[in-house]
Structure formats: structure tokens, C-alpha cells
Scaffold this motif. Sequence first.
Motif, mmCIF file in Angstrom:
data_model
loop_
_atom_site.group_PDB
_atom_site.id
_atom_site.type_symbol
_atom_site.label_atom_id
_atom_site.label_comp_id
_atom_site.label_asym_id
_atom_site.label_seq_id
_atom_site.Cartn_x
_atom_site.Cartn_y
_atom_site.Cartn_z
ATOM 1 N N UNK A 30 0.851 -1.184 0.000
ATOM 2 C CA UNK A 30 0.000 0.000 0.000
ATOM 3 C C UNK A 30 0.894 1.243 0.000
ATOM 4 N N UNK A 31 0.275 2.394 -0.135
ATOM 5 C CA UNK A 31 1.028 3.647 -0.128
ATOM 6 C C UNK A 31 1.776 3.852 1.186
ATOM 7 N N UNK A 32 1.247 3.275 2.285
ATOM 8 C CA UNK A 32 1.944 3.410 3.576
ATOM 9 C C UNK A 32 2.887 2.222 3.818
ATOM 10 N N UNK A 33 3.255 1.500 2.730
ATOM 11 C CA UNK A 33 4.298 0.470 2.717
ATOM 12 C C UNK A 33 3.928 -0.813 3.459
ATOM 13 N N UNK A 34 2.646 -1.071 3.663
ATOM 14 C CA UNK A 34 2.209 -2.341 4.233
ATOM 15 C C UNK A 34 2.080 -3.355 3.101
#
Length: 156
Positions: free
Chosen positions: A124-128
Motif C-alpha cells: 500500500x502507499x503506507x508500505x504495508x
Amino acid sequence: MKHKVYSRLITNTFLILSLFCFLFSNASAQNAVNWNPKKTWVFFVSLLEWKDTESFESFPKVNRRDAVFLSVLKQKGVPENQIVSLQDQAATIDKIQKSFETFLTKAPADASVFVYYSGHGYKTDNRETYLASYDAGIKTERSWSVTSIPKMIELY
């Protein structure tokens, strides 16, 4: 939310992680050498198709390698009642999460737990990082969080 699909990277990385966890689940290299299929528990998720075909391209079903791999585990002596296998449409996020929890409650403390996933994954954009369940898609958060897997194992 925009997802970046890293199918080959996720599949290869997770396979390596799975093998590492499998071989060293009892925290001993000696146990890896003396693998006991009767004490092996396998949670097997394999997807070659997804509901959201715009987000996740299907893979060919001809000569499925996952079926061969699962067959080898059985031939080597892993009892069928210690294997949970979810494929394609059966591998929805709800089914994966409920089956994984049930699976972990049944596996004894001295078991070697092998978690296998084959399919698409994304960050995801938050690196998850997530493993795409059958019902995953760009417009939904219906995927299996990679960080949830060791957390669940630790709980049980």
C-alpha cells in the motif's frame, strides 16, 4: 488507494520465508535435519484467479505447480487432516483468516507449521504488504496482511 502489484517478488519472498519458518519452526537446525512429516501442519493458499480481474491478472491453470507441491507433501507422509488447502474462489479473506485461526488452534506446540502462499501481492502507499485473497481489489482492503501471519502464529 493505489496498489503496486509485486506478484513474482511477493511469491518468491514468501516462499523463501515459508521454507525458513518451516525448517526452523522448532528453533533448531537439528530438527530441520530430522524433519518429521507426522508433526508437520500445512496451511496452503494458492490463487491463480481473482474476482477483480482489473486489479489482478489471472495465471494459467494448466499444469498447476501448487497441486504437485501439495501432492509431494502428502506422499512424504504429511497427514491429510493436518493440511488446509484453499485455492482460487475458496481463498476469500474471511475464509483465509477463519481457517488459519482454526488451523493454528489444532496444531500442537511441537508441530512444524508450514505456511504457503502463491499468488499476487502488493504494497500500500503506507508500505504495508498484503497477499491478495480472491476477493481483493484496488477498491477494497480484503487481503491477507503479511505482518498478521507471524502475529497469529505467536498467539497460538
